[in-house]
Design a protein around this motif. Structure first.
Motif, PDB file in Angstrom:
ATOM      1  N   GLU A  15       0.815  -1.215   0.000  1.00 50.97           N
ATOM      2  CA  GLU A  15       0.000   0.000   0.000  1.00 50.97           C
ATOM      3  C   GLU A  15       0.850   1.268   0.000  1.00 50.97           C
ATOM      4  O   GLU A  15       0.451   2.293  -0.546  1.00 50.97           O
ATOM      5  CB  GLU A  15      -0.937  -0.007   1.210  1.00 50.97           C
ATOM      6  N   TYR A  16       2.015   1.171   0.621  1.00 49.90           N
ATOM      7  CA  TYR A  16       2.799   2.392   0.815  1.00 49.90           C
ATOM      8  C   TYR A  16       4.089   2.371   0.009  1.00 49.90           C
ATOM      9  O   TYR A  16       4.650   1.301  -0.257  1.00 49.90           O
ATOM     10  CB  TYR A  16       3.138   2.558   2.298  1.00 49.90           C
ATOM     11  N   SER A  17       4.588   3.539  -0.329  1.00 48.22           N
ATOM     12  CA  SER A  17       5.854   3.609  -1.061  1.00 48.22           C
ATOM     13  C   SER A  17       7.019   3.560  -0.076  1.00 48.22           C
ATOM     14  O   SER A  17       7.694   4.559   0.161  1.00 48.22           O
ATOM     15  CB  SER A  17       5.905   4.880  -1.917  1.00 48.22           C
ATOM     16  N   ASP A  43       1.851   9.700   1.759  1.00 48.49           N
ATOM     17  CA  ASP A  43       2.480   8.612   1.028  1.00 48.49           C
ATOM     18  C   ASP A  43       2.256   8.787  -0.473  1.00 48.49           C
ATOM     19  O   ASP A  43       1.142   9.051  -0.926  1.00 48.49           O
ATOM     20  CB  ASP A  43       1.918   7.271   1.482  1.00 48.49           C
ATOM     21  N   LYS A  75       2.384   6.594  -2.893  1.00 49.71           N
ATOM     22  CA  LYS A  75       1.594   5.563  -3.570  1.00 49.71           C
ATOM     23  C   LYS A  75       0.111   5.657  -3.213  1.00 49.71           C
ATOM     24  O   LYS A  75      -0.742   5.774  -4.084  1.00 49.71           O
ATOM     25  CB  LYS A  75       2.155   4.187  -3.225  1.00 49.71           C
ATOM     26  N   SER A  76      -0.164   5.618  -1.907  1.00 48.34           N
ATOM     27  CA  SER A  76      -1.564   5.575  -1.488  1.00 48.34           C
ATOM     28  C   SER A  76      -2.181   6.963  -1.375  1.00 48.34           C
ATOM     29  O   SER A  76      -3.399   7.098  -1.361  1.00 48.34           O
ATOM     30  CB  SER A  76      -1.664   4.891  -0.128  1.00 48.34           C
ATOM     31  N   LYS A 105      -2.143   8.474   1.287  1.00 44.89           N
ATOM     32  CA  LYS A 105      -2.593   8.590   2.688  1.00 44.89           C
ATOM     33  C   LYS A 105      -1.485   9.168   3.565  1.00 44.89           C
ATOM     34  O   LYS A 105      -0.317   9.096   3.221  1.00 44.89           O
ATOM     35  CB  LYS A 105      -2.929   7.195   3.236  1.00 44.89           C
ATOM     36  N   ARG A 118       1.019   8.845   6.563  1.00 44.19           N
ATOM     37  CA  ARG A 118       1.651   7.760   7.305  1.00 44.19           C
ATOM     38  C   ARG A 118       2.741   8.341   8.194  1.00 44.19           C
ATOM     39  O   ARG A 118       3.233   9.446   7.928  1.00 44.19           O
ATOM     40  CB  ARG A 118       2.235   6.722   6.357  1.00 44.19           C
ATOM     41  N   LYS A 132      -0.403   7.452  -6.579  1.00 38.46           N
ATOM     42  CA  LYS A 132      -1.422   8.491  -6.572  1.00 38.46           C
ATOM     43  C   LYS A 132      -0.833   9.896  -6.524  1.00 38.46           C
ATOM     44  O   LYS A 132      -1.420  10.844  -7.023  1.00 38.46           O
ATOM     45  CB  LYS A 132      -2.349   8.297  -5.370  1.00 38.46           C
TER      46      LYS A 132
END
Lengths: 267, 1206
Positions: free
Chosen positions: B807-809, B830, B832-833, B835, B837, B901
C-alpha cells in the motif's frame, strides 16, 4: 454578571507592560511624550491620557534584592469617594464594581480628585474634564475581559467574580489586598494578591506607598453629594442635571430596547 | 494535564450571556430606584466602531514566539487588534510590542516611507568618517551630508539601479567562462545583498534564488549576527541548528536554566508557558546573567556572572557531573544508554571528561565571579533533575539567545550547551532540550531559506569545485539514488564516502542528501548543473548554474569593500546595519565607499544616510506569506491592508529587480552562455552501462510568479502561494508543508485541538500539548526534535503502525510490517496511497531529518521529472516515467501504471537503518591535518597532545605580554610558531602542536578585564584571518590597530573614569535598531531615551546620579547616554579583583523619533567567531564617567500622535 474584580497577581508580573499599551489601544488615549525614567516607570504618574501605569521599584533588604512590579490605576472602590463627591452624578457605580466617569456629564469641578485617596483621577486642561480607568466598562458590559487583562501574557491580571476570586486566592495561600480596606473606600474591585511577598503588600518599603493600609482624605468631608461646601448655586445645577438625566435615561431605554432586539436578530 | 480550552466561538457566546445577565441585574436596580448607570456600546469609550469590522488573522511581526493576532479592519483602515485566542502559542495574549503594532500601519504612522527616493546630494565621504573618534565628530559629518531626496517612480528607480549595476559588472568583466568549465565564483560578485529576517519565507527563498542565479554568494542576513553560532554549534554536534522544544513545551521542564537569554523581556509571551510549570511547582527557574533582568525577577535561583565567562560556567556543570558527583554520571546505565542512542563514541567522552577536570568550582568562581557555593547549588539542581539521573522522568533545559552567541567563541559556547544536554540526557524529550530563542519574527525561516553566504536553502552545501559537479552528474546518471543505492565512481576519490553500493557512512548519506536537493533546485529553478554531454561526467564540460564557494558574511563584507576591493554595490532590504553592526563606524566607512547603495525599508532609517536609492517596503502585516517561529512552526500571514502610498512588499520589489536585471544583461547564467538549452535525463543500466533516456528537460530559468490569482496587483504579479509550493518541492527541510493530495497550505491550518490517541503522534499530542494540527513544523510536522524515546521511556507505552503490504511507497524494511513506535514520528503523505503515514520510524532521531531512503532510486528522476519548471509549478505536471531494469533489459512505465497516486509526494522513507547512520559529535575538530611553516610542521592536535604544551604556551604568552604588551605578544607568537594557540612539541623538534578546538574549553573574550586570565585562557580570535587584520591592518586602515584594547591597561581612560566590562542588551519595549519601536509612540512612552545601566557602587564612586549624562567610550568611539543607577548590574570579584559591569541597551540611532547619535554599536567590536564570523558584542571594555548635559543630543521629535482623547 455580578460583582466583578480584577486581580493583580504581583508574583506573576514580568513588567512587559502589555497592559499599559493595551489600555491606550482600547481607549484610544494619546500616548504621552515622556522623559527618561530612572526606574523605568513611565510616565511617572497617571495622566488624563494615561489611565494606568506599571511601576517598577528596587528593594534591597540585607542580602535580599527584589525588583517589584505594581500596576497602578483606579481601584474601583465600592464606597467610591469620588462618586460621592461628584456634584453632578457624573461618576457612576456599576453593579460589576466599575466606577466610571461619564465624559458627557463631567463638568471638570475636580472634587473627585480631592476625594480620591489613591490620587487617581486626572484633570485635562484642554477638554476641562477628569479622566481615569473605566474598568473597561464598554468591554465587560459586552462580555469581554478588560483590555489589560486580555493582554496580560502571564495571567498576572485575572478578571472574575469578586467573591470567587478572593476565596480562590485566599485558599491557595495568597495575601489579598482590597476586599475590605476601610470605611472610606470600602472594598476595591482591583485586588492585589501575592504569596511571594506575604505581609509586604501594605509595607511602605514594598508596595505600601500605593496599597495604603488606611486610605482616606481627612481634609475632604464629602458625603453623598453634599452640597454645603459648594453653595446653593450647585443645587440648581444638580437638579438640572437630574432632569437631564431623566431625559437621557428615557432615550437610552428606547435605544437599549432596540439594541437587545437587534442582538436577537443577530443571533 | 491539560485544561479545557475555550474556543473563540464559545467565548463570543459567553459574551452574549453576559449581556443578558447584565440587563437583568440592571432592571432590579431600576425597580429599587437607583439611577441606572450608562450602558456602553463595545468600543464606545475609545470611539471604535467594531460592529462594522472585518477580521484578518496574522502573526506578530516583532519577536519569534509567533503570537497570533486578529486585526479588525473597517474599510481600508485597521482600527483595532487583539491576540488570537485560538493560537496555542499565545492563547490570546500579547506583549507591549504586539499590542502596539497597530501604530506600524501607514494610516497611523506618518513616518512610513511612501514613495521611491533617489539621492541628489553627496554621501558622507569615507575619508572623513575614518577620522571619527567621538559622537560629536560623527554628528558633524552626518549632519553635513544629510541626504536630500527626490521622489521617483518605481520604473525610474529600477532603471537607475540596473544601469549602475550593468556598469559595475562590465567593469569587473563578469563572465562564467573558466578554463575548466562554465561557472561563477560566488565570492567575486560585486553586488552585496543583505536581506533581513523580517522577510517572509517566500521572500527569503526568492532573494537567495535570485542571488544564486546572478552567480553570487555575496548574500547574508541578520541571522549571521544573532544565531549563526547557534546553528554551527548545534548542527555540528546534533544535526539541526534549531530550538528542539516548543514554547508551550517549556512548562514541562524541571530545571530551566536561562543562560544567555532574557525571555521575559525579549519573548514575553513565551513566559506564559514557562510560568505554568512554575505555578504547578514542577519547574525551577534558574537565571545566570550579567544583569538582574525581568526574567531574573521570576527566578528561583539567580546568579550574576561576568560577560564572556560563559564557557567556564558550563564547564563547571559538567565538572560537577563528572568529578564531584558520586557516582559520576558517565557511570550511570542511563547515561550509557542515552549516548548510545546518539551513536556517540565513548572514547570521545573520556577525552572530554579530562578537559572538565580542571574547571573546579574554585577556578570557575575566579573566572565568572559567581560564588563557589552558588555555583555548586546550581550545578546540583541542574544535574540531579536531568534525564540520566531521573531515569528520563525529569529534564533540564537550557535557554539562550545572544548571551551565548555573540562571542568570538560563540560556536564553542552553544556547542558546550549541547554537550551538557547530551551528557545529562536532556534532549529529545518533551520538557528537555535546547532552546535558542530567535530574535526576529521570521529569522528561523530566513535562516532555513538560507539568506546566507555559505549554504543553499535548507542548509544544503554549495559546490566548491568542478569535481563535485562531475560526481553529481554521475549520481544523476545512476538514477538519483539514495546513499544505500549509490555507487561512487573510483575517479571521485575518497571525500564522498565509501564507494561501494549498499555501504554507507554519514559522509555518503549527507552527499546524497545534498545531491537530491541540488536536483530539486535544478527542476524547480529551471537551471542546469552537470556536464555536457551528460553521459560523460568524467570528461564532459562542467556547467554549473550554482556558483562555487562561499561569499562574504555580514561581518566580513566590509573587508570585501575596504580591503579586497571586490564589493562595489549593495542592496540592503529590511535591515538597519548602521545601528546593528558591531564596530559600526567601520560599517559607515564601508557603506560610504560603495558606488551604489540601495536601501529598502519602512522608514528613512540610519542606514539610508549612506544610500543612493531608498525604496519603500512593506511590513509583515501588509504581506501574504509564511512565517516560521522560533520553535519551527510555519504559520501563515494574511495581508491586513496594503502598505500606504506607493510602498510595495519586498517580494514584488525582488521580482521586479530580477526583471530589470534580466533586461539589462545582468543575469549571466553559465548554462545560457554555454548554450545549454536541454538536459537529456537518462538512467544507466547498472548491469550493462547502457544509458536509457527518460526524457528531455528544457533549461529555462524560472522566475515567473505572475499567476494573477490574487486581487491585489502586487501579489497578482508575485504569487506567494506558488512560491510556498515551490519551497515544498525545492527545499527538503520544508517538504511536507504543502498537502499535494488535498491541495492545502498547511501553514494556514488553524485547528486548536489535540489529536486522539489513535492518530499519528496522538498520544504525545494529548500528553504534551503539541497542537499538531495547528500550522506545520519542520521536519515533517515534528514538534520536539530528536524525540525517539518519549513514548517508551517517559510514558512506558508504544504505538503500533501497520504498513499494509504494497500500500505504501516504502522499502522492504517497512513494507508489510507492523512497527512499534517509541517516539515522535511526524507524518508524511504517502506517494503511492496518498494517505498520511508516520514519517520517522520508530521516532525522530537527530539524523533522520537529513537522511532517508528513496524507494524510487535508480528508477526515475526526483518527483518523477519535470519538462519545465513552469509546468511543474503552475500546473503540477510531472514526467512520471519510471524505468525498471531486469538484467540486461529494461521496461519504461508510468506512475499511473504503477498505481502511484501522488508523484509529487516522492518516495522517501525512514527506518531503523537510517537512525544507525551518523553520530552526535562530542569531538569536532575545527582544524585538521598539518601544514608546513618555516621548515617545521604544524600539526593540529587533540586535548591529550595539547595538554603537554598548554601551560608552556600560556607562560610564554604571559611573559611576552608583560614586556611587549598583549597585542604585540600575540603577533610575536603567531610569527614564531606560524599559528595561534600553537607551541613546539617538546619531544619532536620538527613539530609544532596546535590546538584543533575539538572540544570547548574556556577562552577569555578578546577584551578581558584581567591580565592573568587573559594570558592563562587567551582569546582564540587570532586563528581567523579576518580578525588578525585588526593586528596587521592593510594600508590606509592603520587606525584599526589602535582600537584593539585587550586589557584595561591598554585603555588610557580620561580623568574621573573607570574601566568597566560592558555588555549590550535589548529590552521589552524596544526592538533591535529601534525603528519599529522608537517610531511607535505607544512604546516610546515607556522608554524614550538611551541609557546605560550602572551599578550603584560604581555610580557612588564616580559621583553619578540617576538621570545624569554619562560618557561611555573606548578607542572605537565615545558616546553619551543617561545613567540608570541600579542594583541590577553587578560589582563582581573576578580573580580577586573588583570588576564592574555596565549594560547598554542598543536600540537608539540618529534617524526617526527619539533619536541620538549615541549609537551603542559604535563602541562595540567586531572580533569574529572563529567558525561563523559572529561578532563579540556581548563582552568588551570601555570606560565610563560623568559628563555634562551639553554632550547629550537626544531629540524626541514627536508629532501627529494618534488617539482621540483628550
Amino acid at each position: 454578571m455580578g460583582e466583578m474584580a480584577i486581580a493583580f497577581n504581583v508574583d506573576n508580573c514580568i513588567f512587559c507592560r502589555a497592559c499599559q499599551v493595551a489600555c491606550h489601544v482600547w481607549n484610544n488615549t494619546r500616548p504621552q511624550v515622556t522623559e527618561f525614567s530612572p526606574t523605568l516607570t513611565n510616565p511617572p504618574d497617571l495622566l488624563p491620557n494615561v489611565w494606568m501605569v506599571m511601576e517598577a521599584k528596587e528593594v534591597v533588604e540585607g542580602d535580599e534584592f527584589h525588583w517589584l512590579f505594581l500596576k497602578r490605576q483606579c481601584m474601583h472602590c465600592s464606597e467610591a469617594p469620588c462618586a460621592k463627591a461628584c456634584p453632578v452624578n457624573a461618576i457612576e457605580i456599576h453593579p460589576e464594581g466599575a466606577v466610571v466617569i461619564r465624559e458627557d456629564k463631567c463638568t471638570g469641578c475636580r472634587f473627585c480628585i480631592e476625594a480620591c485617596p489613591y490620587d487617581v483621577p486626572k484633570y485635562d486642561e484642554s477638554s476641562e474634564k477628569v479622566y481615569k480607568c473605566t474598568f473597561c466598562i464598554d468591554r465587560i458590559q459586552n462580555g469581554l475581559e478588560p483590555a489589560c487583562v486580555a493582554a496580560c501574557p502571564t495571567d498576572a491580571l485575572v478578571f472574575g467574580d469578586y467573591d470567587e476570586l478572593v476565596n480562590r486566592y485566599r485558599s491557595q495561600g495568597f495575601e489579598v489586598y482590597g476586599d475590605s480596606v476601610n470605611d472610606y473606600v470600602g472594598r476595591t474591585h482591583y485586588i492585589y494578591v501575592t504569596r511571594k511577598f506575604k505581609g509586604k503588600l501594605t509595607d511602605p518599603k514594598y508596595f505600601g506607598e500605593r496599597l495604603k493600609k488606611d486610605p482616606r482624605k481627612a481634609s475632604v468631608q464629602v458625603g453623598t453629594n453634599v452640597v454645603e461646601p459648594v453653595g446653593w448655586g450647585l443645587i440648581g445645577l444638580t437638579l438640572l442635571a437630574a432632569a437631564g438625566h431623566f431625559i437621557y435615561w428615557r432615550a437610552k431605554r428606547i435605544e437599549e430596547k432596540s439594541e437587545s432586539e437587534g442582538e436577537k436578530g443577530g443571533e | 494535564m491539560q485544561s479545557p480550552r475555550i474556543s473563540r466561538r464559545t467565548f463570543l457566546k459567553m459574551a452574549g450571556l453576559g449581556t443578558f445577565s447584565l440587563l437583568f441585574s440592571g432592571s432590579i436596580r431600576k425597580v429599587l430606584g437607583v439611577p441606572k448607570p450608562k450602558r456602553y456600546r463595545l468600543g464606545e469609550i475609545g470611539g471604535k466602531d467594531l460592529q462594522l469590522t472585518r477580521e484578518v488573522r496574522g502573526v506578530c511581526g516583532y519577536c519569534s514566539v509567533g503570537c497570533g493576532i486578529i486585526f479588525y479592519r473597517a474599510g481600508d483602515k485597521v482600527i483595532h487588534l487583539e491576540g488570537d485566542p485560538d493560537n496555542p502559542l499565545n492563547e490570546g495574549k500579547l506583549c507591549s510590542k504586539g499590542e502596539a503594532s497597530l501604530e506600524l500601519f501607514g494610516q497611523h504612522n506618518p513616518r512610513r516611507l511612501r514613495t521611491p527616493l533617489i539621492r541628489v546630494n553627496p554621501k558622507p565621504p569615507a575619508e572623513e568618517l575614518k577620522k571619527v573618534k567621538t559622537q560629536d565628530e560623527l554628528r558633524a559629518i552626518l549632519d553635513k551630508y544629510k541626504p536630500i531626496w527626490r521622489p521617483a517612480t518605481w520604473d525610474e528607480a529600477f532603471r537607475y539601479i540596473a544601469e549602475r549595476m550593468r556598469e559595475i559588472l562590465d567593469e569587473v568583466g563578469w563572465d562564467p567562462r573558466k578554463e575548466d568549465g562554465y561557472y561563477h565564483l560566488g565570492k567575486k560578485f560585486p553586488l552585496w545583498i543583505e536581506a533581513g529576517a523580517k522577510l517572509t519565507n517566500e521572500e527569503a527563498y526568492i532573494i537567495k534564488k535570485i542571488a544564486t542565479m546572478l552567480g553570487s554568494y555575496n548574500i547574508d542576513h541578520d541571522a549571521r549576527r544573532c544565531h549563526s553560532t547557534t546553528v554551527a554549534g548545534l548542527a555540528g554536534t546534533v544535526g539541526f541548528g534549531a530550538q528542539t522544544q516548543s514554547f508551550i513545551d517549556t512548562q514541562f521542564i524541571s530545571t530551566y536554566l536561562i543562560f544567555g537569554g532574557n525571555p521575559a523581556e525579549n519573548h514575553p509571551v513565551s513566559m506564559r508557558h514557562t510560568l505554568k510549570g512554575k505555578e504547578r511547582g514542577t519547574l525551577k527557574l534558574v537565571v545566570v546573567d550579567p544583569r538582574y533582568n525581568r526574567t531574573a525577577s521570576q527566578a528561583d535561583v539567580f546568579a550574576f556572572f561576568r560577560p564572556g565567562s560563559d564557557l567556564a560556567f558550563l564547564l563547571y556543570i559538567l565538572h560537577y557531573a563528572f568529578w564531584e558527583r558520586n557516582p559520576p554520571v558517565d557511570q550511570l546505565d542511563t547515561f550509557k544508554e542515552f549516548v548510545t542512542r546518539f551513536n556517540v563514541d565513548l572514547e570521545e567522552i573520556k577525552e572530554f571528561k579530562e578537559i572538565t577536570k580542571d574547571y573546579t568550582a574554585e577556578e570557575v568562581s575566579r573566572i565568572t565571579g559567581i560564588p563557589v557555593d552558588k555555583l555548586r547549588k546550581i550545578a546540583e539542581l541542574y544535574v540531579e533533575n536531568s534525564g540520566v539521573t531521573t531515569n528520563f522522568k525529569r529534564f533540564g533545559s537550557i535557554q539562550w539567545a545572544m548571551g551565548q552567541t555573540q562571542h568570538h567563541v560563540g560556536t564553542q559556547i552553544t556547542r558546550l550547551s549541547t554537550l551538557v544536554q547530551l551528557t545529562l540526557g536532556n534532549m529529545g524529550f518533551p520538557g528537555g532540550g535546547l532552546n535558542p530563542y530567535r530574535g526576529h519574527s521570521n529569522v528561523q525561516g530566513t535562516t532555513d531559506m538560507c539568506i546566507l553566504s555559505h549554504i543553499l536553502p535548507g542548509y544544503i552545501k554549495q559546490p566548491s569545485n568542478p569535481l563535485q559537479i562531475r560526481v553529481y552528474q554521475d549520481w544523476k546518471n545512476q538514477g538519483f539514488p539514495d546513499a544505500w543505492h549509490w555507487e561512487i565512481p573510483d575517479w571521485a576519490g575518497s571525500s564522498f564516502g565509501p564507494n561501494e553500493r549498499g555501504k554507507v557512512n554519514s559522509t555518503k548519506v549527507l552527499w546524497s542528501w545534498w545531491f537530491q536537493n541540488w536536483r530539486r533546485f535544478e527542476l524547480t529553478w529551471g537551471i542546469f548543473v552537470g556536464t555536457d554531454p551528460e553521459s560523460d561526467p568524467k570528461n564532459g564540460t562542467v556547467i554549473s548554474d550554482f556558483p562555487f564557494g562561499k561569499g562574504y558574511t555580514e561581518n566580513t563584507w566590509w573587508q570585501g569593500v575596504l580591503f579586497d576591493d571586490v564589493l562595489k554595490a549593495a542592496i540592503i532590504m529590511a535591515e538597519n546595519i548602521a545601528v546593528s553592526d558591531g564596530d559600526a563606524i567601520t560599517t559607515y566607512i564601508a557603506l560610504a565607499s560603495l558606488k551604489l547603495l540601495v536601501v529598502v525599508d519602512l522608514w528613512e532609517a540610519e542606514t539610508a544616510t549612506f544610500a543612493d536609492v531608498l525604496l519603500p517596503g512593506a511590513f509583515q502585516y501588509e504581506k501574504y506569506g509564511s512565517i516560521t517561529n522560533s520553535n519551527r512552526w510555519v504559520q501563515w500571514q494574511d495581508r491586513v491592508v496594503p502598505p500606504a502610498g506607493d510602498a510595495k512588499p519586498d517580494l514584488w520589489i525582488m521580482l521586479k529587480l530580477w526583471d530589470y536585471f534580466k533586461s539589462y544583461g545582468i543575469v549571466r547564467l553559465p548554462s545560457q552562455i554555454y548554450g545549454k538549452r536541454e538536459e537529456k535525463v537518462s538512467i544507466k543500466n547498472p548491469n550493462t552501462g547502457e544509458m536509457v533516456e527518460l526524457y528531455e528537460r528544457k533549461i529555462e530559468p524560472f522566475m515567473d510568479y505572475a499567476t494573477g490569482r490574487f486581487a491585489d496587483p502586487d501579489y497578482a504579479y508575485a504569487d506567494p502561494e506558488l512560491i510556498y509550493k515551490e519551497i515544498d518541492l525545492a527545499v527538503d527541510l520544508y517538504n511536507g508543508m504543502y498537502d499535494w493530495v488535498d491541495g492545502k497550505i498547511l501553514a494556514k491550518r488553524r485547528k486548536p485541538l489535540l489529536r486522539t490517541e489513535s492518530d499519528i503522534d496522538g498520544i504525545l499530542d494529548r500528553e504534551f500539548l503539541m497542537y499538531k494540527d495547528w500550522a506545520w513544523t519542520w521536519p515533517k510536522n515534528v514538534r520536539i526534535l530528536y524525540d525517539l524515546w518519549t513514548l517508551s521511556k517517559t510514558l512506558g507505552r508504544t504505538f503500533q503502525f501497520t504498513f499494509t503490504p504494497g500500500e505504501y511507497s516504502v522499502g522492504d524494511t517497512l513494507n508489510g510490517k507492523t512497527v512499534s513506535i517509541t517516539g515522535e514520528t511526524g507524518e508524511i503523505r504517502d506517494a503511492k496511497s496518498g494517505k498520511w503515514r508516520p514519517a520517522f520510524i520508530p521516532g525522530h532521531n537527530f539524523v533522520v531529518g537529513k537522511m532517508y531512503k528513496r524507494l524510487w532510486s535508480g528508477m526515475t528522476d526526483l518527483l518523477t521529472g519535470a519538462v519545465t519548471a513552469k509546468d511543474l509549478l503552475w500546473y503540477g505536471k510531472v514526467v512520471g516515467k519510471f524505468v525498471i531494469f531486469s538484467g540486461e533489459s529494461h521496461t519504461v512505465t508510468t506512475y499511473e501504471d504503477l498505481g502511484i497516486k501522488c508523484p509529487l509526494c516522492e518516495s522517501f522513507y525512514y527506518d531503523e537503518d537510517v537512525i544507525n547512520v551518523g553520530k552526535a559529535n562530542y569531538k569536532k575538530p575545527y582544524f585538521k591535518g598539518t601544514k608546513d611553516y618555516k621548515g617545521k610542521k604544524i600539526k593540529y592536535v587533540g586535548f591529550y597532545d595539547w595538554k603537554k604544551v598548554r601551560d608552556k604556551f600560556s607562560e610564554e604568552f604571559r611573559s611576552l605580554a608583560k614586556s611587549l604588551g598583549i597585542r604585540e605578544a600575540v603577533k610575536s607568537m603567531k610569527e614564531k610558531y606560524g599559528e595561534w594557540y600553537a607551541y613546539p612539541n617538546p619531544s619532536n623538534s620538527g613539530e609544532i602542536l596546535a590546538w584543533d578546538m575539538r572540544y570547548p574549553i574556556h577562552y577569555e573574550p578578546v577584551e578581558s578585564p584581567d591580565f592573568e586570565l587573559a594570558t592563562k585562557y587567551p582569546a582564540m580570535a587570532w586563528r581567523r584571518a579576518e580578525n588578525y587584520r585588526f593586528l596587521e591592518p592593510p594600508k590606509g586602515f592603520e587606525h584599526l590597530k589602535d582600537t584593539v584594547t585587550m586589557i584595561p591597561e591598554d585603555m588610557s581612560p580620561p580623568e574621573g573614569a573607570e574601566v568597566v566590562v560592558v555588555t549590550t542588551n535589548r529590552m521589552t519595549e524596544h526592538f533591535h535598531t529601534g525603528q519599529l519601536t522608537r517610531n511607535v509612540p505607544l512604546l516610546a512612552e515607556l522608554v524614550p531615551e538611551p541609557f546605560a545601566e550602572i551599578p550603584k557602587p560604581l555610580a557612588d564612586k564616580l559621583g553619578i546620579k540617576p538621570g545624569d549624562i554619562v560618557e561611555v567610550g573606548n578607542k572605537r568611539n565615545v558616546i553619551y547616554v543617561r545613567a540608570m543607577v541600579t542594583h541590577r548590574v553587578p560589582k563582581l570579584s573576578v580573580n580577586g579583583k573588583e570588576v564592574y559591569v555596565i549594560n547598554l541597551p542598543w536600540h537608539w540611532g540618529w534617524a526617526g523619533a527619539h533619536s541620538t547619535y549615541a549609537v551603542v554599536n559604535t563602541i562595540t567590536d567586531v572580533y569574529m567567531d572563529v567558525v561563523t564570523t559572529m561578532q563579540e558584542t556581548k563582552a568588551f571594555l570601555a570606560y565610563v564617567r560623568k559628563a555634562p548635559i551639553e554632550k547629550y543630543d537626544y531629540r524626541a521629535k514627536e508629532e501627529n500622535l494618534p488617539g482621540i482623547r483628550p
